[in-house]
Design a protein around this motif. Structure first.
Motif, PDB file in Angstrom:
ATOM      1  N   GLU A 127       0.840  -1.202   0.000  1.00  0.00           N
ATOM      2  CA  GLU A 127       0.000   0.000   0.000  1.00  0.00           C
ATOM      3  C   GLU A 127       0.874   1.250   0.000  1.00  0.00           C
ATOM      4  N   ALA A 128       1.947   1.233   0.769  1.00  0.00           N
ATOM      5  CA  ALA A 128       2.877   2.366   0.782  1.00  0.00           C
ATOM      6  C   ALA A 128       3.540   2.543  -0.578  1.00  0.00           C
ATOM      7  N   ALA A 129       3.799   1.435  -1.275  1.00  0.00           N
ATOM      8  CA  ALA A 129       4.431   1.505  -2.594  1.00  0.00           C
ATOM      9  C   ALA A 129       3.527   2.196  -3.615  1.00  0.00           C
ATOM     10  N   LEU A 130       2.233   2.248  -3.340  1.00  0.00           N
ATOM     11  CA  LEU A 130       1.322   2.959  -4.250  1.00  0.00           C
ATOM     12  C   LEU A 130       1.643   4.442  -4.339  1.00  0.00           C
ATOM     13  N   ALA A 131       2.325   4.970  -3.322  1.00  0.00           N
ATOM     14  CA  ALA A 131       2.681   6.392  -3.308  1.00  0.00           C
ATOM     15  C   ALA A 131       4.035   6.661  -3.947  1.00  0.00           C
ATOM     16  N   SER A 132       4.687   5.641  -4.466  1.00  0.00           N
ATOM     17  CA  SER A 132       6.001   5.807  -5.082  1.00  0.00           C
ATOM     18  C   SER A 132       5.928   6.745  -6.277  1.00  0.00           C
ATOM     19  N   THR A 133       7.019   7.448  -6.492  1.00  0.00           N
ATOM     20  CA  THR A 133       7.107   8.298  -7.684  1.00  0.00           C
ATOM     21  C   THR A 133       7.487   7.480  -8.917  1.00  0.00           C
ATOM     22  N   ASP A 134       7.875   6.227  -8.698  1.00  0.00           N
ATOM     23  CA  ASP A 134       8.259   5.333  -9.796  1.00  0.00           C
ATOM     24  C   ASP A 134       7.013   4.598 -10.282  1.00  0.00           C
ATOM     25  N   PRO A 135       6.602   4.821 -11.524  1.00  0.00           N
ATOM     26  CA  PRO A 135       5.388   4.178 -12.039  1.00  0.00           C
ATOM     27  C   PRO A 135       5.450   2.647 -12.031  1.00  0.00           C
ATOM     28  N   SER A 136       6.638   2.071 -12.221  1.00  0.00           N
ATOM     29  CA  SER A 136       6.727   0.609 -12.222  1.00  0.00           C
ATOM     30  C   SER A 136       6.545   0.033 -10.819  1.00  0.00           C
ATOM     31  N   VAL A 137       6.976   0.758  -9.802  1.00  0.00           N
ATOM     32  CA  VAL A 137       6.756   0.325  -8.413  1.00  0.00           C
ATOM     33  C   VAL A 137       5.261   0.391  -8.101  1.00  0.00           C
ATOM     34  N   ARG A 138       4.632   1.472  -8.506  1.00  0.00           N
ATOM     35  CA  ARG A 138       3.175   1.594  -8.301  1.00  0.00           C
ATOM     36  C   ARG A 138       2.428   0.479  -9.027  1.00  0.00           C
ATOM     37  N   ALA A 139       2.831   0.193 -10.254  1.00  0.00           N
ATOM     38  CA  ALA A 139       2.165  -0.855 -11.035  1.00  0.00           C
ATOM     39  C   ALA A 139       2.329  -2.220 -10.370  1.00  0.00           C
ATOM     40  N   LEU A 140       3.505  -2.501  -9.839  1.00  0.00           N
ATOM     41  CA  LEU A 140       3.716  -3.770  -9.146  1.00  0.00           C
ATOM     42  C   LEU A 140       2.804  -3.861  -7.923  1.00  0.00           C
ATOM     43  N   ALA A 141       2.722  -2.784  -7.168  1.00  0.00           N
ATOM     44  CA  ALA A 141       1.859  -2.770  -5.982  1.00  0.00           C
ATOM     45  C   ALA A 141       0.396  -2.974  -6.387  1.00  0.00           C
ATOM     46  N   GLU A 142      -0.031  -2.294  -7.433  1.00  0.00           N
ATOM     47  CA  GLU A 142      -1.414  -2.450  -7.905  1.00  0.00           C
ATOM     48  C   GLU A 142      -1.686  -3.881  -8.365  1.00  0.00           C
ATOM     49  N   GLU A 143      -0.677  -4.518  -8.919  1.00  0.00           N
ATOM     50  CA  GLU A 143      -0.809  -5.900  -9.379  1.00  0.00           C
ATOM     51  C   GLU A 143      -0.930  -6.873  -8.194  1.00  0.00           C
ATOM     52  N   MET A 144      -0.155  -6.657  -7.156  1.00  0.00           N
ATOM     53  CA  MET A 144      -0.094  -7.595  -6.029  1.00  0.00           C
ATOM     54  C   MET A 144      -1.198  -7.396  -4.995  1.00  0.00           C
ATOM     55  N   LEU A 145      -1.602  -6.165  -4.774  1.00  0.00           N
ATOM     56  CA  LEU A 145      -2.499  -5.874  -3.647  1.00  0.00           C
ATOM     57  C   LEU A 145      -3.846  -6.585  -3.664  1.00  0.00           C
ATOM     58  N   PRO A 146      -4.550  -6.676  -4.766  1.00  0.00           N
ATOM     59  CA  PRO A 146      -5.854  -7.349  -4.699  1.00  0.00           C
ATOM     60  C   PRO A 146      -5.759  -8.783  -4.188  1.00  0.00           C
ATOM     61  N   THR A 147      -4.784  -9.523  -4.682  1.00  0.00           N
ATOM     62  CA  THR A 147      -4.624 -10.908  -4.220  1.00  0.00           C
ATOM     63  C   THR A 147      -4.178 -10.937  -2.768  1.00  0.00           C
ATOM     64  N   LEU A 148      -3.225 -10.095  -2.413  1.00  0.00           N
ATOM     65  CA  LEU A 148      -2.736 -10.088  -1.029  1.00  0.00           C
ATOM     66  C   LEU A 148      -3.841  -9.756  -0.038  1.00  0.00           C
TER      67      LEU A 148
END
Length: 164
Positions: A127-148
């Motif tokens: 959830e904290a990674a969603l605030a990253s300035t790096d779009p690929s970090v945000r995308a990874l977090a968005e990918e993982m969070l629903p399942t987690l």
């Protein structure tokens, strides 16, 4: 004694995540999560293959299968950023070594407990990674969070069902 072991386990897992986070400032939280995910994969594989409670065995099999897909995805993401040291920390290995020899009800309880504690660290980190300035970090977090989030809810249900 069981309460002390539970508190120690939580502190060990949390401490390992904090230590790795400090070691790699930009990618630390995601790097720390790799060790937690690997610990959970190993624990799930053992719980699914041994004589555990039926609800634990089913959940563990599902978790092991998902982690087998998630870990390579996370490893590729991190190695693409030059982060190659992805082994579990010493503390995470200690948790694994204490869990691995267990069987039956004790394994069912400890496995469920480890899953909840690790996921309670994983979800907020992503959830904290969603605030990253790096779009690929945000995308990874968005990918993982629903399942987690789903597996955390399920882990809590399983844990409630096997608590002493």
């Amino acid at each position: 004694m069981a309460v002390i072991r539970r508190a120690l386990l939580l502190l060990t897992v949390a401490g390992a995540a904090r230590a790795q986070t400090a070691a790699v400032p930009n990618e630390g939280p995601l790097r720390a999560l790799y060790g937690l995910a690997d610990l959970q994969r190993r624990a799930a594989t053992v719980a699914a293959s041994r004589d555990t409670r039926p609800e634990v065995k089913t959940f563990a099999a599902e978790m092991a299968a998902w982690r087998e897909v998630q870990l390579p995805r996370l490893r590729d993401f991190l190695s693409g950023r030059g982060i190659a040291s992805l082994d579990m920390t010493e503390d995470q290995r200690t948790v694994w070594q204490a869990l691995e020899p267990l069987d039956h009800l004790e394994l069912s309880r400890r496995y469920a407990e480890v899953q909840v504690q690790a996921l309670d660290l994983e979800v907020p980190a992503y959830e904290a990674a969603l605030a990253s300035t790096d779009p690929s970090v945000r995308a990874l977090a968005e990918e993982m969070l629903p399942t987690l989030r789903r597996v955390l809810d399920r882990a809590r249900q399983v844990h409630d069902g096997v608590k002493p």
